[in-house]
Design an enzyme around this catalytic site. Sequence first.
Site, PDB file in Angstrom:
ATOM      1  N   CYS A 118      -2.237  29.829  46.513  1.00  0.00           N
ATOM      2  CA  CYS A 118      -3.384  30.422  45.785  1.00  0.00           C
ATOM      3  C   CYS A 118      -4.209  31.355  46.666  1.00  0.00           C
ATOM      4  O   CYS A 118      -5.019  32.127  46.147  1.00  0.00           O
ATOM      5  CB  CYS A 118      -4.271  29.327  45.217  1.00  0.00           C
ATOM      6  SG  CYS A 118      -3.357  28.130  44.259  1.00  0.00           S
ATOM      7  N   HIS A 259     -11.336  31.349  43.358  1.00  0.00           N
ATOM      8  CA  HIS A 259     -10.031  30.946  42.817  1.00  0.00           C
ATOM      9  C   HIS A 259     -10.264  30.043  41.611  1.00  0.00           C
ATOM     10  O   HIS A 259     -11.101  29.130  41.661  1.00  0.00           O
ATOM     11  CB  HIS A 259      -9.232  30.211  43.896  1.00  0.00           C
ATOM     12  CG  HIS A 259      -7.972  29.603  43.392  1.00  0.00           C
ATOM     13  ND1 HIS A 259      -7.099  30.280  42.583  1.00  0.00           N
ATOM     14  CD2 HIS A 259      -7.446  28.368  43.566  1.00  0.00           C
ATOM     15  CE1 HIS A 259      -6.083  29.491  42.280  1.00  0.00           C
ATOM     16  NE2 HIS A 259      -6.273  28.321  42.862  1.00  0.00           N
ATOM     17  N   ASN A 289      -4.867  27.909  36.190  1.00  0.00           N
ATOM     18  CA  ASN A 289      -4.688  28.257  37.601  1.00  0.00           C
ATOM     19  C   ASN A 289      -3.425  29.115  37.737  1.00  0.00           C
ATOM     20  O   ASN A 289      -2.313  28.611  37.575  1.00  0.00           O
ATOM     21  CB  ASN A 289      -4.563  26.959  38.413  1.00  0.00           C
ATOM     22  CG  ASN A 289      -4.339  27.211  39.895  1.00  0.00           C
ATOM     23  OD1 ASN A 289      -4.093  28.341  40.318  1.00  0.00           O
ATOM     24  ND2 ASN A 289      -4.411  26.158  40.683  1.00  0.00           N
TER      25      ASN A 289
HETATM   26  N1  ACO Z   1      -5.004  13.559  30.994  1.00  0.00           N
HETATM   27  C1  ACO Z   1      -5.575  12.340  31.022  1.00  0.00           C
HETATM   28  N2  ACO Z   1      -5.700  11.623  32.151  1.00  0.00           N
HETATM   29  C2  ACO Z   1      -5.245  12.169  33.289  1.00  0.00           C
HETATM   30  C3  ACO Z   1      -4.647  13.426  33.337  1.00  0.00           C
HETATM   31  C4  ACO Z   1      -4.535  14.134  32.133  1.00  0.00           C
HETATM   32  N3  ACO Z   1      -3.982  15.366  32.046  1.00  0.00           N
HETATM   33  N4  ACO Z   1      -4.316  13.697  34.609  1.00  0.00           N
HETATM   34  C5  ACO Z   1      -4.676  12.653  35.346  1.00  0.00           C
HETATM   35  N5  ACO Z   1      -5.242  11.712  34.543  1.00  0.00           N
HETATM   36  C6  ACO Z   1      -5.760  10.419  34.914  1.00  0.00           C
HETATM   37  C7  ACO Z   1      -5.131   9.853  36.165  1.00  0.00           C
HETATM   38  O1  ACO Z   1      -3.903   9.225  35.856  1.00  0.00           O
HETATM   39  C8  ACO Z   1      -6.181   8.867  36.617  1.00  0.00           C
HETATM   40  O2  ACO Z   1      -6.047   7.706  35.851  1.00  0.00           O
HETATM   41  P1  ACO Z   1      -6.295   6.254  36.521  1.00  0.00           P
HETATM   42  O3  ACO Z   1      -7.754   6.285  36.933  1.00  0.00           O
HETATM   43  O4  ACO Z   1      -5.983   5.343  35.408  1.00  0.00           O
HETATM   44  O5  ACO Z   1      -5.358   6.185  37.683  1.00  0.00           O
HETATM   45  C9  ACO Z   1      -7.486   9.551  36.202  1.00  0.00           C
HETATM   46  O6  ACO Z   1      -7.135  10.552  35.230  1.00  0.00           O
HETATM   47  C10 ACO Z   1      -8.218  10.219  37.341  1.00  0.00           C
HETATM   48  O7  ACO Z   1      -7.267  10.992  38.091  1.00  0.00           O
HETATM   49  P2  ACO Z   1      -7.715  11.935  39.264  1.00  0.00           P
HETATM   50  O8  ACO Z   1      -6.497  12.608  39.842  1.00  0.00           O
HETATM   51  O9  ACO Z   1      -8.623  11.191  40.165  1.00  0.00           O
HETATM   52  O10 ACO Z   1      -8.550  13.014  38.413  1.00  0.00           O
HETATM   53  P3  ACO Z   1      -9.472  14.163  38.943  1.00  0.00           P
HETATM   54  O11 ACO Z   1     -10.789  14.050  38.386  1.00  0.00           O
HETATM   55  O12 ACO Z   1      -9.328  14.354  40.433  1.00  0.00           O
HETATM   56  O13 ACO Z   1      -8.810  15.447  38.230  1.00  0.00           O
HETATM   57  C11 ACO Z   1      -7.387  17.280  38.850  1.00  0.00           C
HETATM   58  C12 ACO Z   1      -7.470  15.801  38.477  1.00  0.00           C
HETATM   59  C13 ACO Z   1      -7.853  18.078  37.655  1.00  0.00           C
HETATM   60  C14 ACO Z   1      -5.955  17.631  39.192  1.00  0.00           C
HETATM   61  C15 ACO Z   1      -8.318  17.574  40.061  1.00  0.00           C
HETATM   62  O14 ACO Z   1      -8.082  16.613  41.054  1.00  0.00           O
HETATM   63  C16 ACO Z   1      -8.141  18.924  40.685  1.00  0.00           C
HETATM   64  O15 ACO Z   1      -8.437  19.942  40.074  1.00  0.00           O
HETATM   65  N6  ACO Z   1      -7.705  18.986  41.964  1.00  0.00           N
HETATM   66  C17 ACO Z   1      -7.686  20.197  42.755  1.00  0.00           C
HETATM   67  C18 ACO Z   1      -6.691  21.195  42.274  1.00  0.00           C
HETATM   68  C19 ACO Z   1      -6.705  22.389  43.192  1.00  0.00           C
HETATM   69  O16 ACO Z   1      -7.737  22.954  43.493  1.00  0.00           O
HETATM   70  N7  ACO Z   1      -5.553  22.816  43.672  1.00  0.00           N
HETATM   71  C20 ACO Z   1      -5.539  23.883  44.621  1.00  0.00           C
HETATM   72  C21 ACO Z   1      -4.838  25.025  44.157  1.00  0.00           C
HETATM   73  S1  ACO Z   1      -3.249  24.685  43.461  1.00  0.00           S
HETATM   74  C22 ACO Z   1      -2.080  25.632  44.328  1.00  0.00           C
HETATM   75  O17 ACO Z   1      -2.263  26.022  45.449  1.00  0.00           O
HETATM   76  C23 ACO Z   1      -0.774  25.943  43.589  1.00  0.00           C
END
Ligand code: ACO
Length: 332
Positions: A118, A259, A289
């Site tokens: 990214c 980003h 993204n």
């Molecule tokens: N729908 C419903 N529930 C979900 C989903 C979904 N799509 N995805 C995950 N959950 C659940 C998980 O299973 C977890 O359940 P549990 O508590 O029963 O185990 C719960 O939601 C919380 O999961 P987390 O991973 O802690 O959720 P978080 O709030 O962190 O959100 C996300 C996840 C959106 C992926 C976030 O962590 C994020 O945006 N991370 C950073 C992404 C990023 O910036 N990437 C960099 C660039 S990417 C690149 O370089 C290609």
Amino acid sequence: MPEGRQVTARVAGLGVVLPERVLTNADFERMVDTSDAWIVARTGIRERHVVGTEESLATLAVTAGGRALADAGVEPEAVDLLILATATPEQPIPATAAIIQPQLGVRNAVCFDLSAACSGFLYALNVARQFIAAGEAATAMVIGAETLSRYTDYTDRATCILFGDGAVAVVLQRAPAGEGILETAWHTDGSYSDFISMPGGGSKYPPNVKRHIDERLPFIKMRGNETFKVAVRALTDVSQEVLEKAGMGVEAVDLFVPHQANKRIIDAVAERIGLPPEKVFVNLERVGNTSAASIPLALADARNAGLLRRGDLVLAAAFGGGLTWAAMLIRW
Ligand code: ACO
């Protein structure tokens, strides 16, 4: 002023392409155990564009590149350098930049790909800027393009809802210091390389071994929650660093173009660096993204919305697999 900073590069033209096919949150409700409410609340994303069977990274990049040349009013033969930033190349050999060279008609350009996920677009802009500052190129094209949908695991609800495809090209030309790209800060920390990765498809787990496909190795994996925390810190720090390097305060920034990974990350960073919401550009709701295409797509959308005018100071900041992160100040 450091050597090489008497001359810089400015964006002379922009070209955008988004595939026609759209995946909505309702589509994901039918594919995995998720809901529109969860996706919107946790990411801010509602729709993403994904390539159809007739499209590929090269078709997107060629369209974007052609549009950027037309926007800049530059002939293809005038382009000395083409850098294509992508994590999802057309194929491993040759570089996609070389594949698209004949179709773009940039026959005098040296062409290569750059892989920084990214952060790829800002990395590539900074490399191109240095070619121009060193007198190695007068006109450069940088393309940020991705076909992430081709590597997205549509059974993994934690990642599949995030990614979209698209391509954006910019034409860069020589500019006097004080215009265009003013300052850059960029970093890599490979000790977090497993936070965002696609383990299969390369030489360690080649795609021609069935077991690697069965184990779903050629798909994007992400340690989302840990990535989230590092992203907030790194984007905050690098934004402050680039302002400090330029000797500017945050109040000088007219538009923050981060980003577009997650609305909560953007809000947290803007708050930490002291930018009000009206100075923060967000378009992830409609595109998700798009990795290396994300920053230039946001720049193009901001320009089309009339939020980016000549002379404005833009602070762009990106974060992604590597881990890589970067920030750039641009006098538009
Ligand atoms: N729908 C419903 N529930 C979900 C989903 C979904 N799509 N995805 C995950 N959950 C659940 C998980 O299973 C977890 O359940 P549990 O508590 O029963 O185990 C719960 O939601 C919380 O999961 P987390 O991973 O802690 O959720 P978080 O709030 O962190 O959100 C996300 C996840 C959106 C992926 C976030 O962590 C994020 O945006 N991370 C950073 C992404 C990023 O910036 N990437 C960099 C660039 S990417 C690149 O370089 C290609």
